[in-house]
Design a protein around this motif. Structure first.
Motif, PDB file in Angstrom:
ATOM      1  N   GLY A 135       0.794  -1.197   0.000  1.00 19.47           N
ATOM      2  CA  GLY A 135       0.000   0.000   0.000  1.00 19.47           C
ATOM      3  C   GLY A 135       0.838   1.263   0.000  1.00 19.47           C
TER       4      GLY A 135
ATOM      5  N   TRP B 111      -6.314  -4.295   3.482  1.00 15.59           N
ATOM      6  CA  TRP B 111      -6.867  -4.247   2.133  1.00 15.59           C
ATOM      7  C   TRP B 111      -8.329  -4.688   2.172  1.00 15.59           C
ATOM      8  CZ3 TRP B 111      -4.032  -2.960  -2.364  1.00 15.59           C
ATOM      9  CH2 TRP B 111      -2.670  -2.734  -2.149  1.00 15.59           C
TER      10      TRP B 111
ATOM     11  N   ALA C  74      -6.636  -0.353  -1.276  1.00 15.86           N
ATOM     12  CA  ALA C  74      -6.085   0.064   0.008  1.00 15.86           C
ATOM     13  C   ALA C  74      -6.127   1.579   0.085  1.00 15.86           C
ATOM     14  CB  ALA C  74      -4.647  -0.439   0.166  1.00 15.86           C
ATOM     15  N   PRO C  75      -5.924   2.133   1.284  1.00  8.99           N
ATOM     16  CA  PRO C  75      -5.907   3.595   1.404  1.00  8.99           C
ATOM     17  C   PRO C  75      -4.856   4.228   0.505  1.00  8.99           C
ATOM     18  CG  PRO C  75      -6.027   2.563   3.566  1.00  8.99           C
ATOM     19  CD  PRO C  75      -5.790   1.469   2.580  1.00  8.99           C
ATOM     20  N   LEU C  76      -4.994   5.496   0.263  1.00  7.46           N
ATOM     21  CA  LEU C  76      -4.068   6.294  -0.560  1.00  7.46           C
ATOM     22  C   LEU C  76      -4.168   5.951  -2.035  1.00  7.46           C
ATOM     23  CD1 LEU C  76      -0.895   6.261   1.757  1.00  7.46           C
ATOM     24  CD2 LEU C  76      -2.764   7.937   1.683  1.00  7.46           C
TER      25      LEU C  76
ATOM     26  N   LYS D 292      -4.149   0.044  -5.727  1.00  8.06           N
ATOM     27  CA  LYS D 292      -5.098  -0.984  -6.173  1.00  8.06           C
ATOM     28  C   LYS D 292      -4.361  -2.108  -6.892  1.00  8.06           C
ATOM     29  CE  LYS D 292      -7.739  -0.042  -9.718  1.00  8.06           C
ATOM     30  NZ  LYS D 292      -8.813   0.572 -10.534  1.00  8.06           N
TER      31      LYS D 292
END
Length: 260
Positions: free
Chosen positions: A65, A131, A150-152, A155
């Motif tokens: 991530g 995730w 996932a954050p930010l 993918k």
């Protein structure tokens, strides 16, 4: 582009070289990861006991991530076998074989599928810690797509296509607001770039053994590099919007169906 559009037009078993020649991925122009409009949207997949599937790739691993790559490539989480934590290493980010069973998808999670009576069956899609499934899996008798997010804005997309006795496996990673540095492109090689202000600069392209560079284009706002080997292709793109850079890496491999 539909999932079926990525398959060669020829029906039945075809030579791998012919398959690649007819593949419609359009790596230089399009990104994979959009489910087929004609696909059946399934709900969240609940893992089932494996049936005729092999263990997860023990040397798998790959980009996580984090939006900052290291010079040796993204690091993965520990774990092995059927764990929901993919193991570390380049295998989980790349595609080095064509088979059914359990696959690590970077460090984003695992996908398990089988071929039964000539049709693909998704058995499980399990996100790793941190995730989640970014959208319901797309499943068809000849195509599967699973997307982990996932954050930010990071993918991972895992795709399978089946055409007669030939199967194609694709992994793709997209990183939003990516830092410059060195990025592994599946198992095909690596690409280095730097960003300064609102401009990108390609600094190095290093293919792995057995791979060749077939395209290398660079402008102040975009970079595109394509790799090829006998049975597969890979692609790196970086696109700048303002001061934000989105990096996408993908690799695919085609071959006869191997059931594990």
């Amino acid at each position: 582009m539909t999932l079926k559009g990525m398959l060669p037009a020829a029906a039945g078993a075809v030579a791998v070289a012919a398959l690649l020649g007819g593949c419609g991925l359009g790596f230089g122009d399009e990104m994979i990861g959009t489910p087929s409009a004609t696909g059946t949207q399934a709900g969240p997949v609940v893992p089932e006991p494996p049936t005729g599937s092999g263990p997860a790739q023990q040397s798998g691993g790959g980009g996580g991530g984090s939006t900052t790559p290291s010079s040796s490539g993204p690091s993965g989480s520990g774990g092995s076998g059927g764990s929901t934590q993919p193991s570390s290493g380049s295998q989980a980010a790349g595609v080095t074989e064509v088979r059914t069973g359990t696959w690590d998808v970077g460090d984003a999670g695992q996908v398990q599928f089988a071929v039964r009576q000539g049709q693909l069956q998704l058995l499980a899609a399990t996100p790793a810690s941190g995730w989640q499934q970014a959208q319901p899996p797309t499943t068809q008798p000849d195509a599967i797509e699973v997307v982990f997010g996932a954050p930010l804005g990071t993918k991972w997309t895992f795709q399978v296509q089946l055409s007669g006795s030939t199967m194609q496996i694709t992994k793709q990673k997209t990183v939003a607001k990516a830092a410059d540095g060195s990025y592994p492109v599946g198992a095909a090689g690596s690409v280095d770039f730097i960003s300064s202000g609102s401009q990108l600069k390609l600094t190095n392209v290093a293919p792995e053994g057995g791979w060749s560079v077939t395209q290398r284009q660079s402008s102040p706002t975009s970079i595109s590099v394509s790799f090829k080997q006998a049975a597969g292709t890979a692609q790196f793109t970086a696109a700048m919007s303002g001061t934000d850079v989105t990096v996408t890496t993908s690799q695919q491999l085609s071959g006869p169906v191997t059931t594990t």
